[in-house]
Design an enzyme around this catalytic site. Structure first.
Site, PDB file in Angstrom:
ATOM      1  N   GLU A  38      57.821   7.468  77.088  1.00  0.00           N
ATOM      2  CA  GLU A  38      59.128   8.102  77.224  1.00  0.00           C
ATOM      3  C   GLU A  38      59.660   7.971  78.657  1.00  0.00           C
ATOM      4  O   GLU A  38      60.867   7.951  78.878  1.00  0.00           O
ATOM      5  CB  GLU A  38      59.024   9.569  76.783  1.00  0.00           C
ATOM      6  CG  GLU A  38      60.334  10.234  76.425  1.00  0.00           C
ATOM      7  CD  GLU A  38      61.057   9.622  75.215  1.00  0.00           C
ATOM      8  OE1 GLU A  38      60.464   8.815  74.482  1.00  0.00           O
ATOM      9  OE2 GLU A  38      62.240   9.954  75.035  1.00  0.00           O
TER      10      GLU A  38
ATOM     11  N   HIS B  63      67.981   3.210  75.807  1.00  0.00           N
ATOM     12  CA  HIS B  63      66.763   4.015  75.647  1.00  0.00           C
ATOM     13  C   HIS B  63      65.694   3.221  74.878  1.00  0.00           C
ATOM     14  O   HIS B  63      64.556   3.076  75.343  1.00  0.00           O
ATOM     15  CB  HIS B  63      67.100   5.319  74.912  1.00  0.00           C
ATOM     16  CG  HIS B  63      65.926   6.226  74.697  1.00  0.00           C
ATOM     17  ND1 HIS B  63      65.687   7.326  75.490  1.00  0.00           N
ATOM     18  CD2 HIS B  63      64.911   6.197  73.800  1.00  0.00           C
ATOM     19  CE1 HIS B  63      64.579   7.931  75.085  1.00  0.00           C
ATOM     20  NE2 HIS B  63      64.092   7.266  74.050  1.00  0.00           N
ATOM     21  N   GLU B  64      66.053   2.710  73.720  1.00  0.00           N
ATOM     22  CA  GLU B  64      65.066   1.990  72.905  1.00  0.00           C
ATOM     23  C   GLU B  64      64.632   0.704  73.598  1.00  0.00           C
ATOM     24  O   GLU B  64      63.472   0.293  73.502  1.00  0.00           O
ATOM     25  CB  GLU B  64      65.612   1.711  71.499  1.00  0.00           C
ATOM     26  CG  GLU B  64      65.939   2.967  70.680  1.00  0.00           C
ATOM     27  CD  GLU B  64      64.814   3.997  70.632  1.00  0.00           C
ATOM     28  OE1 GLU B  64      63.632   3.614  70.701  1.00  0.00           O
ATOM     29  OE2 GLU B  64      65.118   5.212  70.540  1.00  0.00           O
TER      30      GLU B  64
HETATM   31 ZN    ZN Z   1      62.128   7.655  73.242  1.00  0.00          ZN
END
Ligand code: ZN
Length: 504
Positions: free
Chosen positions: A298, A268-269
């Site tokens: 996002e 995710h990061e």
């Molecule tokens: Zn995020």
């Protein structure tokens, strides 16, 4: 080249200094959340406050506005599709919001946030909502005043969303949820009532942390995260931070008894970081570097985490290596069983632990309550009951305590309202980008199963990353996918994937 003493040259110079101050603050903040000893807290708070004040003063000081005007004259207006025109549009937008807030309100907000966050931390630990309620009341009042200063056309919430998702209105967010809600609620119901149960015990065996770290670094490197221009460190709440295009860092948290949490947090990061690393070097030290909005940002993290990282092709490639890394824990498992475990859907109380099917219902609830609180339809005293009623309606659960209900998120305690919808925008956009990318390059899933990530990354670089903040999110999305943001791709993605996984 821009002449040094032109209006544009002087504006760029000022913006570069502001960017340097902000990057210096980001380094201090990264250190605070990774390596700083507890004794550093008080000093660090002062250092960060000083840097924030200096960059705010430099930005809003006399002269910035006339430099923007002068520069606009020099380049013949701000409408052209050039980097310089985009720089002026973005700078003016940021400037307009920064100068509309009176210094006295900014100071009161900062003070209240610090105190309210302290009160929230204690109230959550003690499950004592009434102790936090007066602070929430005060923050709502200050948020209303802030929104009035910024101004809005239709709904007070518009002014807040604008800060995170420029050009997006409350009505658009509400329409997005109206499209999404029936499909999500019925999919969750079908999974709960008719789904073939999934056992995810395999994720909770012994996974030594050093090997998790090594494996996660291999994962994100293969996806395209550049360790020559980044690094990964441990923290409590994983985040990504940018100091320059040449230094974009990620953080993660490994749990020796919960494999997927750390691995997928890394992915995710890294999704955020790959976006930041994809900004062209010439945008460095300007407000054009980085992401178009919180929602677009996002979309990058969720695309890699969910559409790639929770997919069968991805684990067809990586599972053999994962089993080599953890031979004891994974001896009796398979790629298919592992992916099923990663995709387990369970209606639950806590947003940050939610799966990709139920996640947006948690966010919808917050969006509705924020609007009701800000627009006076709901009192602070009645908010916990309203929270619990919506949890029951959307997810079939009633939180046994406020700590597991209305007190769970930090956002309201630090005065952040209007932010939650960006999580849903990210989820929707991830699926829309995936549909567009695989439409243009149908081999992408097969490529993922062979560990070839460059074609997907190249598509994202071309359509999204190289533009930095040059376009408003809606414009960027239309350019990348040919359509405005829609819920169709996301619902199709979830329904297709989970119908198969749960045998619906
Ligand atoms: Zn995020």
């Amino acid at each position: 080249m821009t002449a040094e003493n032109s209006g544009l040259g002087r504006l760029k110079n000022r913006l570069a200094q502001i960017s340097d101050l902000e990057s210096a603050a980001a380094v201090l903040s990264w250190d605070q959340q990774t390596y700083m000893p507890p004794g550093g807290a008080a000093g660090r708070a002062e250092q960060l406050a000083t840097l924030a004040r200096m960059s705010h003063e430099l930005f809003t000081a006399g002269g910035t506005y006339s430099l923007i005007e002068q520069a606009a004259g020099e380049i013949g207006g701000v409408d052209a599709d050039t980097d310089d025109a985009a720089l002026l549009r973005v700078t003016y937008r940021d400037f307009d919001r920064a100068v509309k807030l009176p210094a006295e309100l900014v100071a009161e907000l900062a003070r209240t946030r610090t105190l309210a966050q302290e009160a929230w931390t204690k109230a959550r630990a003690a499950n004592d909502y009434p102790a936090f309620a007066p602070w929430l009341e005060k923050l709502i009042e200050l948020t209303r005043r802030t929104a009035e200063c910024w101004g809005y056309q239709d709904r007070l919430y518009d002014a807040l969303v604008e800060g995170y998702e420029p050009g997006t209105t409350t009505a658009q967010v509400a329409a997005m949820y109206a499209d999404l809600k029936p499909g999500l609620v019925s999919l969750v119901q079908a999974i709960v009532e008719r789904g073939r149960p999934i056992d995810d015990a395999v994720l909770h065996r012994e996974y030594p942390v050093p090997r998790q770290r090594e494996f996660s670094e291999r994962l994100v490197r293969d996806l395209g995260y550049d360790f020559e221009r980044g690094r990964q460190d441990d923290t409590t709440h994983p985040f990504c931070t940018t100091f320059s295009v040449g230094d974009v860092r990620i953080t993660t948290r490994f749990d020796p008894r919960f494999l997927s949490q750390g691995l997928l947090a890394s992915v995710h990061e890294a999704g955020h970081a790959i976006y930041e690393q994809g900004s062209p070097a010439e945008l460095d030290r300007t407000p054009l570097r980085g992401g178009a909005s919180m929602g677009v940002h996002e979309s990058q993290s969720r695309l890699w985490e969910n559409l790639v990282g929770r997919s069968r092709p991805f684990w067809q490639h990586f599972f053999p290596l994962l089993r080599e890394t953890f031979p004891e824990a994974l001896a009796d498992s398979s790629a298919d069983a592992f992916v099923r475990a990663l995709c387990k859907v369970t209606p639950s109380l806590i947003r940050v632990e939610a799966d990709e099917v139920t996640y947006n219902l948690h966010v919808l609830l917050r969006f509705e309550l924020e609007n009701d609180l800000l627009e006076g339809r709901l009192s602070v005293a009645d908010a916990p009951a309203a929270w619990n009623a919506k949890m029951q309606e959307y997810l079939g659960l009633t939180p046994p305590t406020d700590a597991e209900g209305i007190l769970q998120d930090i956002h309201w305690s630090i005065g952040i309202m209007g932010y939650f919808p960006t999580y849903s925008i990210g989820n929707l956009l991830a699926a829309q980008l995936w549909e567009a990318a695989t439409g243009e390059i149908p081999e992408i899933p097969a490529q993922l199963s062979r560990g070839e990530f460059a074609p997907l990354l190249g598509w994202l670089r071309e359509k999204i990353h190289r533009h930095g903040r040059k376009y408003l999110p809606n414009e960027l999305i239309e350019r990348a996918t040919g359509k405005p943001l829609q819920s169709g791709p996301f619902l199709r993605y979830l329904t297709g994937k989970y119908t198969e996984i749960y045998g619906l």
